[in-house]
Scaffold this motif. Structure first.
Motif, PDB file in Angstrom:
ATOM      1  N   THR A 110       0.832  -1.218   0.000  1.00 12.25           N
ATOM      2  CA  THR A 110       0.000   0.000   0.000  1.00 12.25           C
ATOM      3  C   THR A 110       0.864   1.265   0.000  1.00 12.25           C
ATOM      4  N   LYS A 111       2.148   1.117   0.328  1.00 13.81           N
ATOM      5  CA  LYS A 111       3.049   2.278   0.379  1.00 13.81           C
ATOM      6  C   LYS A 111       3.854   2.440  -0.918  1.00 13.81           C
ATOM      7  N   ALA A 112       3.629   1.562  -1.884  1.00 10.54           N
ATOM      8  CA  ALA A 112       4.467   1.561  -3.088  1.00 10.54           C
ATOM      9  C   ALA A 112       4.313   2.861  -3.877  1.00 10.54           C
ATOM     10  N   LYS A 113       5.450   3.439  -4.270  1.00 12.04           N
ATOM     11  CA  LYS A 113       5.463   4.638  -5.131  1.00 12.04           C
ATOM     12  C   LYS A 113       5.579   4.140  -6.565  1.00 12.04           C
ATOM     13  N   ILE A 114       4.425   3.939  -7.179  1.00 16.70           N
ATOM     14  CA  ILE A 114       4.360   3.159  -8.415  1.00 16.70           C
ATOM     15  C   ILE A 114       3.097   3.586  -9.162  1.00 16.70           C
ATOM     16  N   ASP A 115       3.002   3.307 -10.458  1.00 22.95           N
ATOM     17  CA  ASP A 115       1.788   3.699 -11.210  1.00 22.95           C
ATOM     18  C   ASP A 115       0.571   2.870 -10.801  1.00 22.95           C
ATOM     19  N   ALA A 116       0.777   1.572 -10.575  1.00 23.36           N
ATOM     20  CA  ALA A 116      -0.368   0.696 -10.271  1.00 23.36           C
ATOM     21  C   ALA A 116       0.042  -0.381  -9.277  1.00 23.36           C
ATOM     22  N   TYR A 119      -3.704   3.630 -10.057  1.00 23.20           N
ATOM     23  CA  TYR A 119      -4.641   2.535 -10.347  1.00 23.20           C
ATOM     24  C   TYR A 119      -4.436   1.348  -9.400  1.00 23.20           C
ATOM     25  N   ILE A 120      -5.513   0.595  -9.210  1.00 25.75           N
ATOM     26  CA  ILE A 120      -5.425  -0.733  -8.603  1.00 25.75           C
ATOM     27  C   ILE A 120      -5.963  -1.730  -9.626  1.00 25.75           C
ATOM     28  N   ILE A 121      -5.184  -2.758  -9.884  1.00 22.00           N
ATOM     29  CA  ILE A 121      -5.650  -3.861 -10.736  1.00 22.00           C
ATOM     30  C   ILE A 121      -5.992  -5.007  -9.795  1.00 22.00           C
ATOM     31  N   HIS A 122      -7.261  -5.410  -9.810  1.00 17.53           N
ATOM     32  CA  HIS A 122      -7.730  -6.463  -8.914  1.00 17.53           C
ATOM     33  C   HIS A 122      -7.749  -7.769  -9.700  1.00 17.53           C
ATOM     34  N   THR A 123      -6.994  -8.732  -9.245  1.00 16.18           N
ATOM     35  CA  THR A 123      -6.997 -10.027  -9.915  1.00 16.18           C
ATOM     36  C   THR A 123      -7.338 -11.104  -8.900  1.00 16.18           C
ATOM     37  N   SER A 135       4.894   1.260 -14.526  1.00 20.29           N
ATOM     38  CA  SER A 135       5.459   0.583 -13.351  1.00 20.29           C
ATOM     39  C   SER A 135       4.315  -0.017 -12.535  1.00 20.29           C
ATOM     40  N   ILE A 136       4.525  -1.233 -12.075  1.00 23.46           N
ATOM     41  CA  ILE A 136       3.433  -1.972 -11.427  1.00 23.46           C
ATOM     42  C   ILE A 136       4.006  -2.837 -10.308  1.00 23.46           C
ATOM     43  N   ALA A 137       3.261  -2.949  -9.211  1.00 23.10           N
ATOM     44  CA  ALA A 137       3.706  -3.752  -8.065  1.00 23.10           C
ATOM     45  C   ALA A 137       2.697  -4.873  -7.798  1.00 23.10           C
ATOM     46  N   PHE A 138       3.209  -6.090  -7.707  1.00 24.76           N
ATOM     47  CA  PHE A 138       2.378  -7.261  -7.380  1.00 24.76           C
ATOM     48  C   PHE A 138       2.652  -7.719  -5.946  1.00 24.76           C
ATOM     49  N   PRO A 139       1.624  -8.214  -5.255  1.00 26.24           N
ATOM     50  CA  PRO A 139       1.871  -8.977  -4.032  1.00 26.24           C
ATOM     51  C   PRO A 139       2.072 -10.443  -4.440  1.00 26.24           C
ATOM     52  N   SER A 140       2.260 -11.305  -3.475  1.00 22.88           N
ATOM     53  CA  SER A 140       2.371 -12.735  -3.772  1.00 22.88           C
ATOM     54  C   SER A 140       0.954 -13.318  -3.836  1.00 22.88           C
ATOM     55  N   SER A 174       8.567 -11.651 -24.919  1.00 22.73           N
ATOM     56  CA  SER A 174       7.805 -11.916 -26.144  1.00 22.73           C
ATOM     57  C   SER A 174       6.881 -10.771 -26.565  1.00 22.73           C
ATOM     58  N   GLU A 175       6.438  -9.943 -25.631  1.00 22.17           N
ATOM     59  CA  GLU A 175       5.497  -8.868 -25.992  1.00 22.17           C
ATOM     60  C   GLU A 175       6.275  -7.607 -26.379  1.00 22.17           C
ATOM     61  N   VAL A 176       5.646  -6.806 -27.252  1.00 26.98           N
ATOM     62  CA  VAL A 176       6.289  -5.566 -27.689  1.00 26.98           C
ATOM     63  C   VAL A 176       6.232  -4.513 -26.579  1.00 26.98           C
ATOM     64  N   THR A 177       5.056  -4.389 -25.950  1.00 22.26           N
ATOM     65  CA  THR A 177       4.889  -3.372 -24.901  1.00 22.26           C
ATOM     66  C   THR A 177       4.641  -4.053 -23.566  1.00 22.26           C
ATOM     67  N   VAL A 178       5.507  -3.742 -22.612  1.00 23.98           N
ATOM     68  CA  VAL A 178       5.440  -4.332 -21.268  1.00 23.98           C
ATOM     69  C   VAL A 178       5.847  -3.214 -20.296  1.00 23.98           C
ATOM     70  N   PRO A 179       5.253  -3.136 -19.094  1.00 24.83           N
ATOM     71  CA  PRO A 179       5.753  -2.146 -18.139  1.00 24.83           C
ATOM     72  C   PRO A 179       7.265  -2.311 -17.953  1.00 24.83           C
ATOM     73  N   THR A 180       7.963  -1.196 -17.762  1.00 23.67           N
ATOM     74  CA  THR A 180       9.428  -1.263 -17.649  1.00 23.67           C
ATOM     75  C   THR A 180       9.867  -1.671 -16.242  1.00 23.67           C
ATOM     76  N   THR A 181       9.006  -1.418 -15.244  1.00 22.29           N
ATOM     77  CA  THR A 181       9.323  -1.823 -13.871  1.00 22.29           C
ATOM     78  C   THR A 181       8.202  -2.712 -13.343  1.00 22.29           C
ATOM     79  N   ILE A 182       8.565  -3.922 -12.963  1.00 23.54           N
ATOM     80  CA  ILE A 182       7.598  -4.834 -12.344  1.00 23.54           C
ATOM     81  C   ILE A 182       8.167  -5.222 -10.990  1.00 23.54           C
TER      82      ILE A 182
END
Ligand code: ADP
Length: 180
Positions: free
Chosen positions: A18-24, A82-86, A120-125, A152-160
């Motif tokens: 929740t403290k991540a300085k990141i786009d999503a 943004y939040i991406i809910h998966t 830039s995007i941050a995942f939890p486990s 393999s993909e052309v466009t991918v976030p640069t920071t994961i």
């Protein structure tokens, strides 16, 4: 610890997502998109009412989010826009398609990220808390999936980033990233 694959850097960090300085940030949600515990509870509390309402609206429109899929909302009060809910799979011994569903969570989340110009995007486990997926297996699956996409993909976030809450989880991801 970090490692580069094509244009993407995978970073492992121990801490609170929740403290991540990141786009999503990615949330390990449930199919109903109704607040749970764990990382879901933490993200909803930190994001506030706007996030809860956005999830309620998606539930009304499309009934929630199936396992292996992802939806996107505002980040509310988070630093992240943004939040991406998966929705990760519940571990059921490993012969119920869990690995493919977990890989799909990462793929679908990154697809939404690219569609929304997220760099830039941050995942939890995902799935390794209440959903019971063995962390060592989940770490290997998550990192291999992201590597495949980066190469393999052309466009991918640069920071994961992976933002991992506890020592044991961090160690599993560090081992898996070393082996990758
Ligand atoms: P799931 O239901 O997908 O298993 P959980 O939220 O129960 O999801 O757990 C997933 C992982 O998220 C666990 O490793 C847990 O320790 C971790 N976690 C819990 N709170 C946070 C947080 N604030 N930041 C990052 N990770 C967290």
């Amino acid at each position: 610890m970090e490692k580069q694959f094509a244009q993407t850097t995978i970073e492992l960090i121990q801490g609170d997502i929740t403290k991540a300085k990141i786009d999503a940030v990615v949330n390990a949600a449930n199919e109903k998109l109704i607040g749970g515990g764990g990382v879901d509870g933490a993200i909803r509390r930190a994001g506030g009412e706007a996030v809860v309402k956005a999830c309620d609206d998606i539930r009304k429109q499309q009934g929630g989010c199936p396992t292996g899929q992802a939806v996107i909302t505002t980040g509310g009060k988070l630093h992240a826009k943004y939040i991406i809910h998966t929705v990760g799979p519940v571990w059921n011994g490993g012969n119920s398609g869990e690995a493919a569903l977990l890989a799909s969570c990462y793929r679908e989340s990154l697809k939404l990220a690219v569609e929304n110009d997220i760099k830039s995007i941050a995942f939890p486990s995902i799935s390794t808390g209440v959903y019971g997926y063995p962390t060592e297996k989940a770490a290997a699956e998550a990192l291999q999936t992201i590597r495949d996409i980066a190469e393999s993909e052309v466009t991918v976030p640069t920071t994961i980033q992976f933002v991992l809450f506890d020592d044991a989880t961090y160690s599993c991801y560090a081992d898996a990233l070393t082996k990758l």
